[in-house]
Design an enzyme around this catalytic site. Sequence first.
Site, PDB file in Angstrom:
ATOM      1  N   ALA A  57       8.724   5.227   9.289  1.00  0.00           N
ATOM      2  CA  ALA A  57       8.752   3.763   9.342  1.00  0.00           C
ATOM      3  C   ALA A  57       7.347   3.198   9.265  1.00  0.00           C
ATOM      4  O   ALA A  57       6.358   3.926   9.374  1.00  0.00           O
ATOM      5  CB  ALA A  57       9.425   3.305  10.640  1.00  0.00           C
ATOM      6  N   ALA A  83       0.753  -0.428  11.168  1.00  0.00           N
ATOM      7  CA  ALA A  83       0.700   1.036  11.091  1.00  0.00           C
ATOM      8  C   ALA A  83       1.758   1.505  10.106  1.00  0.00           C
ATOM      9  O   ALA A  83       2.744   0.803   9.854  1.00  0.00           O
ATOM     10  CB  ALA A  83       0.931   1.654  12.462  1.00  0.00           C
ATOM     11  N   SER A  84       1.532   2.691   9.563  1.00  0.00           N
ATOM     12  CA  SER A  84       2.481   3.249   8.602  1.00  0.00           C
ATOM     13  C   SER A  84       2.621   4.745   8.856  1.00  0.00           C
ATOM     14  O   SER A  84       1.624   5.471   8.884  1.00  0.00           O
ATOM     15  CB  SER A  84       1.999   3.003   7.168  1.00  0.00           C
ATOM     16  OG  SER A  84       2.891   3.560   6.235  1.00  0.00           O
ATOM     17  N   ASP A 109       5.922  12.349  23.459  1.00  0.00           N
ATOM     18  CA  ASP A 109       4.810  12.366  22.498  1.00  0.00           C
ATOM     19  C   ASP A 109       3.705  11.389  22.917  1.00  0.00           C
ATOM     20  O   ASP A 109       3.394  10.435  22.189  1.00  0.00           O
ATOM     21  CB  ASP A 109       5.336  12.017  21.112  1.00  0.00           C
ATOM     22  CG  ASP A 109       4.339  12.351  20.009  1.00  0.00           C
ATOM     23  OD1 ASP A 109       3.415  13.149  20.266  1.00  0.00           O
ATOM     24  OD2 ASP A 109       4.481  11.815  18.898  1.00  0.00           O
TER      25      ASP A 109
END
Length: 562
Positions: free
Chosen positions: A144, A139-140, A295
């Site tokens: 980060a 993941a990007s 979140d």
Amino acid sequence: MFLTRIKGVSRTYRHVRRYREITGVLLKHGFGEFVTALGLERRLVWLRRHKPGGDPDQALSRYQRARLALAELGPTFIKLGQMLSTRRDLFPPELVAELEKLQDEVPPFPLAEVQQILTEEFGDDTTRLFLDFQDTPLASASIAQVHEATTPDGTRIVLKIRRPRIKAQIETDIGIMHHLAGLTERFIEGANVFDPVRLVDEFAKNIRKELDFKLEASRMVRTRRCFQDDPRLRVPEVYWDICTERVLAMGYVAGLKVSRVEEFEVHGLDRRAVAERGARILMSQVFEHGFFHADPHPGNILVLPGNTLCLLDYGNVGTLSDRVREQLSNMILGFVERDERRVTAAVFQMAHFHNYAKTDQIEADVAAFMEDHLYRPVGDIRVGPLLSDLSRLLVRHDIHMPTSFFQLVKCLSTLEGVATMLVPDFDLLETAKPFARKLVRNQLHPRQALHDLMSAGGEYRKLMRDLPSEIRQIVTLFKLGEIGFKVEHRGLESLEHTHDQVSNRIVFGIVLAALIVGSSVMVLSRIPPKWHEIPIVGLVGFLVSGLMGFWLLYSIIKHGRM
């Protein structure tokens, strides 16, 4: 000195260049009047000479254009927009809805920079830490990106690696945000209602914490410890020897993203069980631990076999004090019981609001609010929007809830969206009710009362320790003539008639204090017989002292000596 000047020039150049980018994006998306109102044309020579023409898409609303502008400005402004989306009390619902669409996804940075960061953090020989390293990121995001790796002992881990130069970029943007917030308060009429400078300060504090991966690791460890005996939640293990401020190493967890609902049946997963577990986990975090994952969007929730959940990404967490949790419980129970007085009292205490002259009007507005929102079919009541609408009502009465409240509201709204995606008629308010009742009940338990008494004793001890010093300061100010007082005697003619009564009350008060201290000692001694692990003799002592205290208070009030 020369190097310091070079750094200063470099920093100034970065700020000027970034200002050009920001003003260019604002003009591009049709916010030229905002640029003019802040006086940026007077401050930026480039803008006066080369003012770009803005040609915004007229089919888009102002709020949609605001979202596009923030997205184009990059990671810092995307994060700012996401934070502002939690402040439903300050911004129109249409703007909040647009800000919630901001996606924290960006293209990955090159593998060569990944290797450079690992080398800078762990030295040239990284093979001692990683037997295998996957070049393609899992993941990007804006801060980060994540890579899978294998340690020499064969353990699969995940590395969260901070983007290169992101910290310097964020600091530059924060500096510009502070300046723009100050200009906004100065030149935009009515902007002080939003308190832009304070919002930027709050944002800066949060995003700086999010940049520190060691802090995120400690949050994961804390959550793991809180739920170590709870099979409903799995928290990835943290590998501290591979953790730095820029690199976070955690155990690899294989699971199904909660958004892939159509695959649940194939993997033997139960939608309702997953929704209920997610809600109970959050309620446990909020009401029992006062520390919650802020979140819980679908990308951060994995579902494992047996309907076990795994929460990812602890960069954004919330904390609630004991007082806020207690009042939140009273608010939830007030909603459940349709008791506007209980809701209003909880709001007053949570917001430190003391204008009790407005109590009747606020209670009437809260009652009307509850009439509109709570008398609906089960499953139609949404806790997130309910609390958001309540906060907007409170702002009209100049009542401002703590920041943690809005962080929780956003969290509840997000989780409620996930739960209703799985089970459309899911009732989060019903799930919260037993947790709220338990917390309120625990506050009334004798053990909690004793704990509060002992805490108060510590405060009194501190007061007595500091009292001589405070008195000396008052006497010094009095000698310097900076303070004074006036003594006026009234009712001396009746003093002899009350002398005996006052003496009796003093003696009574001393006996009452001795009884309270003695009862405390008996409770702490744990001498049987006991009731709920509390010595009965001590409880009786507290009961008697309570009755004596009420009698003394009644006597004072009756004779007008308050």
